[in-house]
Design a protein around this motif. Sequence first.
Motif, PDB file in Angstrom:
ATOM      1  N   THR A  30      73.702 -11.117 -44.413  1.00 27.04           N
ATOM      2  CA  THR A  30      72.895 -10.706 -45.563  1.00 27.04           C
ATOM      3  C   THR A  30      72.761  -9.199 -45.632  1.00 27.04           C
ATOM      4  O   THR A  30      72.821  -8.595 -46.714  1.00 27.04           O
ATOM      5  CB  THR A  30      71.498 -11.353 -45.485  1.00 27.04           C
ATOM      6  OG1 THR A  30      71.637 -12.775 -45.471  1.00 27.04           O
ATOM      7  CG2 THR A  30      70.648 -10.946 -46.679  1.00 27.04           C
ATOM      8  N   SER A  31      72.589  -8.545 -44.460  1.00 31.76           N
ATOM      9  CA  SER A  31      72.469  -7.091 -44.440  1.00 31.76           C
ATOM     10  C   SER A  31      73.753  -6.435 -44.937  1.00 31.76           C
ATOM     11  O   SER A  31      73.716  -5.464 -45.704  1.00 31.76           O
ATOM     12  CB  SER A  31      72.157  -6.614 -43.016  1.00 31.76           C
ATOM     13  OG  SER A  31      70.923  -7.119 -42.578  1.00 31.76           O
ATOM     14  N   ASP A 173      64.217  -6.851 -43.757  1.00 25.81           N
ATOM     15  CA  ASP A 173      64.816  -8.144 -43.432  1.00 25.81           C
ATOM     16  C   ASP A 173      66.151  -7.979 -42.693  1.00 25.81           C
ATOM     17  O   ASP A 173      67.025  -7.208 -43.112  1.00 25.81           O
ATOM     18  CB  ASP A 173      65.050  -8.950 -44.709  1.00 25.81           C
ATOM     19  CG  ASP A 173      63.755  -9.436 -45.336  1.00 25.81           C
ATOM     20  OD1 ASP A 173      62.716  -9.347 -44.666  1.00 25.81           O
ATOM     21  OD2 ASP A 173      63.791  -9.893 -46.489  1.00 25.81           O
ATOM     22  N   GLY A 174      66.290  -8.721 -41.591  1.00 25.23           N
ATOM     23  CA  GLY A 174      67.539  -8.741 -40.856  1.00 25.23           C
ATOM     24  C   GLY A 174      67.678  -7.678 -39.796  1.00 25.23           C
ATOM     25  O   GLY A 174      68.685  -7.652 -39.087  1.00 25.23           O
ATOM     26  N   TYR A 189      65.370 -10.816 -34.666  1.00 25.77           N
ATOM     27  CA  TYR A 189      65.569 -10.450 -36.060  1.00 25.77           C
ATOM     28  C   TYR A 189      64.332 -10.927 -36.828  1.00 25.77           C
ATOM     29  O   TYR A 189      63.870 -12.061 -36.626  1.00 25.77           O
ATOM     30  CB  TYR A 189      66.790 -11.148 -36.650  1.00 25.77           C
ATOM     31  CG  TYR A 189      68.123 -10.785 -36.028  1.00 25.77           C
ATOM     32  CD1 TYR A 189      68.746  -9.576 -36.326  1.00 25.77           C
ATOM     33  CD2 TYR A 189      68.770 -11.675 -35.163  1.00 25.77           C
ATOM     34  CE1 TYR A 189      69.977  -9.260 -35.778  1.00 25.77           C
ATOM     35  CE2 TYR A 189      70.011 -11.359 -34.612  1.00 25.77           C
ATOM     36  CZ  TYR A 189      70.604 -10.152 -34.915  1.00 25.77           C
ATOM     37  OH  TYR A 189      71.824  -9.847 -34.374  1.00 25.77           O
ATOM     38  N   TYR A 191      62.300 -11.489 -40.647  1.00 23.55           N
ATOM     39  CA  TYR A 191      62.429 -11.636 -42.092  1.00 23.55           C
ATOM     40  C   TYR A 191      61.036 -11.905 -42.665  1.00 23.55           C
ATOM     41  O   TYR A 191      60.280 -12.735 -42.144  1.00 23.55           O
ATOM     42  CB  TYR A 191      63.352 -12.812 -42.451  1.00 23.55           C
ATOM     43  CG  TYR A 191      64.770 -12.649 -41.978  1.00 23.55           C
ATOM     44  CD1 TYR A 191      65.759 -12.142 -42.822  1.00 23.55           C
ATOM     45  CD2 TYR A 191      65.123 -12.997 -40.677  1.00 23.55           C
ATOM     46  CE1 TYR A 191      67.067 -11.999 -42.380  1.00 23.55           C
ATOM     47  CE2 TYR A 191      66.431 -12.845 -40.223  1.00 23.55           C
ATOM     48  CZ  TYR A 191      67.396 -12.350 -41.087  1.00 23.55           C
ATOM     49  OH  TYR A 191      68.682 -12.195 -40.638  1.00 23.55           O
ATOM     50  N   ARG A 192      60.729 -11.209 -43.744  1.00 25.63           N
ATOM     51  CA  ARG A 192      59.448 -11.455 -44.414  1.00 25.63           C
ATOM     52  C   ARG A 192      59.525 -12.720 -45.261  1.00 25.63           C
ATOM     53  O   ARG A 192      60.581 -13.051 -45.809  1.00 25.63           O
ATOM     54  CB  ARG A 192      59.094 -10.265 -45.302  1.00 25.63           C
ATOM     55  CG  ARG A 192      58.837  -8.967 -44.549  1.00 25.63           C
ATOM     56  CD  ARG A 192      58.780  -7.806 -45.496  1.00 25.63           C
ATOM     57  NE  ARG A 192      60.078  -7.639 -46.162  1.00 25.63           N
ATOM     58  CZ  ARG A 192      60.276  -6.858 -47.223  1.00 25.63           C
ATOM     59  NH1 ARG A 192      59.280  -6.209 -47.759  1.00 25.63           N
ATOM     60  NH2 ARG A 192      61.476  -6.755 -47.766  1.00 25.63           N
TER      61      ARG A 192
END
Length: 243
Positions: A30-31, A173-174, A189, A191-192
């Motif tokens: 995703t990043s 995130d990530g 890791y 993530y919100r």
Amino acid sequence: MDFKDRLKTARRHAGLNQTELAKRCGMTQTSISDLERGKSVSTSFVANLAYACGVDPLWLANGAGQMIPAPAPKVAEASLFGSIAPWDSDTPLENDEVTLPLFKEVELSAGSGSTQVLELPGRKIRLARSTLREAGVEPENAVIAIVSGNSMERLILDGAGIGIDRGTTHIMDGEIYAFDHDGMLRVKYLYRLPGGGLRLRSENSEEHPDEIYSAEQAANIRILGWVFWWSTVRRRRGAPLAR
């Protein structure tokens, strides 16, 4: 050509998909996707991305120079760039060095099994100022911690020392963060989630599945900072541990 376009070009040059590049750099797919779509402008991993793709870091970061770095001159024999030098608390610092306080999860007295993340008095780790500059970390915000467990293995091994930027506690995130979870030092890791919750993800997801915490539960998680560096000492099998 924008950064997002240079990253796509570099990844395709290396013959990697987003997931493969993410694995090589300690990131998430995703990043990488966010960077390639221009949704994220973080350059924290530029050096890692460039190395993984075999391109010049300056070109990837700002378009300067050529995409493919000039080959290093050939030498007849392998040579060392430097040597490992032992030091103690009385050894003067080099011009490019700083000493950083060391934190560890410490069991509290009274045998209750409770722990707390504390600074170890007198214990310091040396790190190059250039390493901090490359990561964008101010020396006064940097600390070192020792982690335990295999939840982040393949990336951060059991017993690794990690560098933490206490000046970066907002969650992207990530990214990998160190945090105090009810007195336990943890590295994941993060993530919100909507409503203030958190998802915790391990590199070793086969043994450590995602953990989901509501906003109320996440109140017991104190973010120590963003993890920008890690290092592990390898031990020979059967070798006694130094005390």
